[in-house]
Design an enzyme around this catalytic site. Sequence first.
Site, short mmCIF file in Angstrom:
data_model
loop_
_atom_site.label_atom_id
_atom_site.label_comp_id
_atom_site.label_asym_id
_atom_site.label_seq_id
_atom_site.Cartn_x
_atom_site.Cartn_y
_atom_site.Cartn_z
N HIS A 104 0.83 -1.20 0.00
CA HIS A 104 0.00 0.00 0.00
C HIS A 104 0.86 1.25 0.00
O HIS A 104 2.07 1.20 0.25
CB HIS A 104 -0.91 0.01 1.23
CG HIS A 104 -0.13 0.19 2.51
ND1 HIS A 104 0.65 -0.82 3.04
CD2 HIS A 104 0.04 1.27 3.31
CE1 HIS A 104 1.25 -0.37 4.13
NE2 HIS A 104 0.91 0.89 4.33
N ASP A 106 0.61 4.96 1.99
CA ASP A 106 -0.15 5.48 3.12
C ASP A 106 -1.17 6.53 2.70
O ASP A 106 -0.85 7.47 1.97
CB ASP A 106 0.80 6.08 4.17
CG ASP A 106 1.65 5.00 4.82
OD1 ASP A 106 1.21 3.84 4.86
OD2 ASP A 106 2.75 5.34 5.29
N HIS A 263 4.67 0.02 0.24
CA HIS A 263 5.41 -0.78 1.21
C HIS A 263 4.53 -1.87 1.81
O HIS A 263 3.30 -1.85 1.70
CB HIS A 263 6.03 0.09 2.31
CG HIS A 263 5.06 0.96 3.03
ND1 HIS A 263 4.56 2.13 2.51
CD2 HIS A 263 4.49 0.83 4.26
CE1 HIS A 263 3.73 2.69 3.38
NE2 HIS A 263 3.65 1.92 4.44
N ARG A 279 4.93 6.41 14.46
CA ARG A 279 4.88 6.91 13.07
C ARG A 279 4.35 8.33 13.02
O ARG A 279 3.37 8.65 13.71
CB ARG A 279 3.97 6.03 12.22
CG ARG A 279 3.93 6.51 10.76
CD ARG A 279 3.03 5.65 9.91
NE ARG A 279 1.88 6.41 9.47
CZ ARG A 279 0.88 5.88 8.76
NH1 ARG A 279 0.89 4.60 8.44
NH2 ARG A 279 -0.13 6.62 8.39
C1 OGA Z 1 3.00 2.10 8.29
C2 OGA Z 1 3.24 0.73 7.88
C3 OGA Z 1 4.69 -1.11 8.24
C4 OGA Z 1 5.39 -1.76 9.36
O1 OGA Z 1 3.24 2.42 9.47
O2 OGA Z 1 2.59 2.90 7.44
O3 OGA Z 1 2.78 0.32 6.85
O4 OGA Z 1 6.27 -2.59 9.05
N1 OGA Z 1 4.00 0.02 8.69
O5 OGA Z 1 5.08 -1.49 10.52
MN MN Z 2 1.93 2.04 5.71
#
Ligand code: OGA
Ligand code: MN
Length: 288
Positions: A104, A106, A263, A279
């Site tokens: 995806h 974000d 990702h 995050r």
């Molecule tokens: C995010 C995500 C991936 C992870 O925080 O946007 O996709 O490995 N995290 O935690």
């Molecule tokens: Mn993400």
Amino acid sequence: MTLQVQHFDGAIGAEILGADLSQTFDEADQKAMIDAWNTHSVLVFRDQTVTPEQFLRFSRYFGQLEVHVLEQYLHREHPEILVVSNILEDGKNIGIPDAGRYWHTDLSYLAEPSRGSILYAIEIPEEQGKTLGNTIWASTAAAYEALPVSQRTLIDGLKAEYSLGNRFTKLAEDGTKHIEMTEEQKAKTPSVVHPVVRTHPVTGRRGILVNEGHTTHIQDLPAKESQLLLEKLWAQCTKPEFTYRHEWRVGDVVMWDNTLTQHLAICDYALPQRRLLHRTTITGDRPY
Ligand code: OGA
Ligand code: MN
């Protein structure tokens, strides 16, 4: 600071040496970071120790910050920090436990998806010396550029629908336990239409925006054709030669540019193996 940008061998990513994120960056250092971010899409900073305030100050060098719609997972004192974690307190998740289960970008389900995101690793699971819970980033620009011209021309003109609900539908189909969105959260995230291919606002590079997590279908195509084309584009984006796989260490900060990347989180761990990251999410503009 004397910053050094060491780009990785593949299509995406660089490590930044000489940066201390607990300190303020002067204008030249901020510009160097922003340039590296726009060029390499994923930046890795190792061995950092930052307070939430310092993490927020660093994040704001790149833009304004979002407050995530899943408010039950926000940091209590700092709502611009989204907690990503599988840890339970009083039987409740302290953070979003299943972020990134599908490839995806974000917030691509919002009219103005996020420009970038930054993760700070506080607890990382491991087993017999092997790091678990890796994250993989893909360069959607390298993937797009590797397509034949005829294919690029075809997808350049297409639009698709994106929705946060799609992610929950997929989790349910896969039998993964997940939260239900409240009616208010659903109302805040109606599906949106964006192009299949988007343009980077600074470099002008183009990359594939459709992603498995959020894209429901391509507009104006029969359902089957839309699904076949989506699967083809997703497979293209995630070819190993276009990706970087990050093995987390405590103290890592990884920031990425959502414009030209997707990702995926590898969920190969479970309690009592704990994973905790903070995050921040940088606001962005409507894709074009
Ligand atoms: C995010 C995500 C991936 C992870 O925080 O946007 O996709 O490995 N995290 O935690
Ligand atoms: Mn993400």
